[in-house]
Design a protein around this motif. Structure first.
Motif, short mmCIF file in Angstrom:
data_model
loop_
_atom_site.label_atom_id
_atom_site.label_comp_id
_atom_site.label_asym_id
_atom_site.label_seq_id
_atom_site.Cartn_x
_atom_site.Cartn_y
_atom_site.Cartn_z
N SER A 66 -29.77 26.56 -5.28
CA SER A 66 -28.43 26.82 -4.78
C SER A 66 -27.97 28.24 -5.09
N LYS A 67 -28.47 28.80 -6.19
CA LYS A 67 -28.13 30.18 -6.53
C LYS A 67 -29.08 30.67 -7.60
N ARG A 68 -29.07 31.96 -7.82
CA ARG A 68 -29.87 32.55 -8.89
C ARG A 68 -29.07 32.44 -10.18
N VAL A 69 -29.73 32.02 -11.22
CA VAL A 69 -29.07 31.83 -12.50
C VAL A 69 -29.51 32.92 -13.47
N LYS A 70 -28.54 33.62 -14.02
CA LYS A 70 -28.85 34.64 -15.01
C LYS A 70 -28.55 34.05 -16.38
N PRO A 71 -29.56 34.02 -17.26
CA PRO A 71 -29.32 33.42 -18.58
C PRO A 71 -28.34 34.25 -19.41
N VAL A 72 -27.51 33.53 -20.15
CA VAL A 72 -26.58 34.19 -21.06
C VAL A 72 -27.17 34.08 -22.46
N LEU A 73 -27.52 35.22 -23.04
CA LEU A 73 -28.17 35.24 -24.34
C LEU A 73 -27.22 35.78 -25.40
N SER A 74 -27.34 35.21 -26.59
CA SER A 74 -26.58 35.74 -27.71
C SER A 74 -27.25 37.03 -28.18
N ASP A 75 -26.58 37.78 -29.03
CA ASP A 75 -27.15 39.01 -29.56
C ASP A 75 -28.45 38.73 -30.32
N GLU A 76 -28.49 37.61 -31.04
CA GLU A 76 -29.69 37.24 -31.80
C GLU A 76 -30.85 36.91 -30.86
N GLN A 77 -30.57 36.16 -29.79
CA GLN A 77 -31.61 35.81 -28.83
C GLN A 77 -32.13 37.06 -28.13
N ARG A 78 -31.23 37.98 -27.78
CA ARG A 78 -31.63 39.22 -27.13
C ARG A 78 -32.52 40.05 -28.06
N ALA A 79 -32.15 40.11 -29.34
CA ALA A 79 -32.95 40.87 -30.31
C ALA A 79 -34.33 40.23 -30.49
N ALA A 80 -34.40 38.90 -30.52
CA ALA A 80 -35.68 38.20 -30.67
C ALA A 80 -36.56 38.46 -29.44
N ALA A 81 -35.97 38.42 -28.26
CA ALA A 81 -36.73 38.68 -27.03
C ALA A 81 -37.24 40.12 -27.02
N ARG A 82 -36.41 41.05 -27.46
CA ARG A 82 -36.80 42.46 -27.52
C ARG A 82 -37.99 42.64 -28.47
N ALA A 83 -37.94 41.95 -29.61
CA ALA A 83 -39.02 42.05 -30.60
C ALA A 83 -40.32 41.46 -30.04
#
Length: 97
Positions: A66-83
């Motif tokens: 129905s639409k494209r979903v953009k995940p909403v990440l917390s600062d901690e999740q974003r930092a873990a993904a970056r690492a």
């Protein structure tokens, strides 16, 4: 003989009781993309040049969204993904270096 981009098309056809669908395309971009995933079932030629391709694919692979979903990440999740991404990049550089 190439087909003008304004006339290129892709048609997905399946019946309710069947287990497969046929993807027919004259779109050169879609042909390139589908060739990487599926085997050609049939080629349509004009003046000896392929102008369309058919693929037979499992119907269960078809998806509607129905639409494209953009995940909403917390600062901690974003930092873990970056690492994780940084670690993967370093491993790839070590393997290629």
């Amino acid at each position: 003989m190439s087909i003008p981009t304004s006339e290129q098309e892709t048609v997905v056809q399946y019946d309710r009781n069947g287990e497969t669908m046929t993807v027919y395309t004259t779109d050169s971009t879609q042909i390139t993309r589908l060739d990487k995933i599926y085997q050609r079932h049939k080629e349509h030629k004009q003046a000896g040049e392929v102008v369309a391709v058919e693929y037979v694919v499992d119907k269960k692979l078809l998806s509607y969204r129905s639409k494209r979903v953009k995940p909403v990440l917390s600062d901690e999740q974003r930092a873990a993904a970056r690492a994780r991404l940084q670690t993967m990049r370093e491993k790839r550089l070590q393997a290629n270096g």
